[in-house]
Design an enzyme around this catalytic site. Sequence first.
Site, short mmCIF file in Angstrom:
data_model
loop_
_atom_site.label_atom_id
_atom_site.label_comp_id
_atom_site.label_asym_id
_atom_site.label_seq_id
_atom_site.Cartn_x
_atom_site.Cartn_y
_atom_site.Cartn_z
N HIS A 1 23.45 -60.09 31.72
CA HIS A 1 24.04 -60.75 30.57
C HIS A 1 22.86 -61.16 29.70
CE1 HIS A 1 26.47 -63.71 28.22
NE2 HIS A 1 27.27 -62.65 28.22
N HIS B 1 30.68 -53.22 25.13
CA HIS B 1 30.93 -53.96 23.88
C HIS B 1 29.62 -54.11 23.11
CE1 HIS B 1 29.96 -56.92 26.96
NE2 HIS B 1 29.87 -57.91 26.09
N HIS C 1 36.35 -54.45 26.69
CA HIS C 1 35.89 -55.80 27.05
C HIS C 1 36.75 -56.86 26.38
CE1 HIS C 1 32.66 -58.34 28.73
NE2 HIS C 1 32.96 -59.16 27.72
N ASP D 1 35.59 -57.34 22.43
CA ASP D 1 35.01 -58.63 22.80
C ASP D 1 35.92 -59.78 22.37
OD1 ASP D 1 33.16 -60.21 24.06
OD2 ASP D 1 31.53 -59.86 22.66
N HIS E 1 24.20 -55.71 26.64
CA HIS E 1 23.36 -56.88 26.96
C HIS E 1 21.99 -56.53 27.55
CE1 HIS E 1 26.00 -60.35 26.16
NE2 HIS E 1 26.99 -59.59 26.58
N ASP F 1 37.69 -61.14 27.05
CA ASP F 1 37.32 -62.33 27.82
C ASP F 1 38.48 -63.31 28.00
OD1 ASP F 1 34.42 -62.53 28.66
OD2 ASP F 1 34.17 -61.85 26.60
N GLU G 1 30.75 -58.99 34.27
CA GLU G 1 29.80 -59.07 33.16
C GLU G 1 28.56 -59.86 33.57
OE1 GLU G 1 29.63 -60.03 28.37
OE2 GLU G 1 31.11 -61.07 29.61
#
Length: 413
Positions: free
Chosen positions: A168, A235, A36, A304, A214, A38, A141
């Site tokens: 999420h 993650h 993961h 992450d 999540h 971003d 995600e």
Amino acid sequence: MWRGWWLWPLVAVCVADTFREQAERIMQGTPVIDGHNDLPWQLLTKFNNRLGDPRADLHTLSGTHTNIPKLRAGFVGGQFWSAYTPCDTQNKDAVKRTLEQMDVIHRMCQRYPETFTCVTNSSGIRQAFRDNKVASLIGVEGGHSIDSSLGVLRALYHLGMRYLTLTHSCNTPWADNWLVDTGENDAESQGLSPFGELVLKEMNRLGVLVDLAHVSKATMLAVLKKSAAPVIFSHSSAYEICQHRRNVPDDVLQLVNQTGSLVMVNFYNDYVSCGQEATLSKVADHLDHIKKVAGAGAVGFGGDFDGVSRVPAGLEDVSKYPDLVAELLRRQWTEAEVRGALADNLLRVFERVEQVSSQSHTQTPEEEPIDLDKLEGSCRTKYGYSAAPGLHHQLGILLATLTLVLLSSGCPL
């Protein structure tokens, strides 16, 4: 007794150098696949996805955890890039926003073909390793990105999505998120609703990795018990080490072991140490614990990076992966265990997901839509629901109400 005491610091440095050299040797043959990252969100918020902006040049991009030189220094050979859109897009423009983030990932591969290659299967990852490129995969995600539509799920798959995080930090109409476990959100699906089970079944059929980062504990348990294929936590870390609800409890880790699934450890300080500060060593504690409870085959990396505001000392950006691997070697992880955490465990899970999909290819796609009354949003149209029993029921109530109003007014019927 103290003769030669000054040699010990030198010995320690030499030993440290040896572990680092061993880490680099291993990673030259088995680069890390990270679960993961971003960076696409950073490209949106900083440049509105305009890759042609000189400041967005990934060779020189600053102020982020990730750029091309850092990826090379960190021996990153595979990356699930996050196509993320926040929860406030739910029931609004989540699908549009998701498509835009998937598009920018594809354009990264097109703009930097010498570095990135977009792939959609395990064999593509292996080929990227041979070509010394970063195998780039798309992870969506948040289940709100499919807008409770199996058709959208399939369309995103055809556009390259290879994992979907079921929630999420918000419930979807069909799955509960981790804030349910803190009491900040109410449980709506008690883990996974009947429509959520259809989403899971369709993901298994398509060959999309199910991501349980999540989600609530009830959702974790429901999916691990019902999925036909192993799943991932892209993650998340170990709850026993840091008791944050985003982490994975030991009883769930035992199911991870039983199902051949994978936990890719998160580097966010709040999930590593349950505080503002954390260290590389503390991250290694999470990796040790998951290996102890779920087995060496259940461990991976899901940093992450570029999605969090605080990362541990020693893991400041993606270039630092060799230092973490050196720490695992220092803790007497075997070379096979290290290679597993780097890439082999993810490849095994991905290949199993692909096998389950190939065995399911004769199954027809799931078609049952979510109930209309589960959907929110005033801007929704209702095409396809005109014959729905729920709508007929609502029309019946409306007609009965109108009848009573006309009768009470003395109007003839």
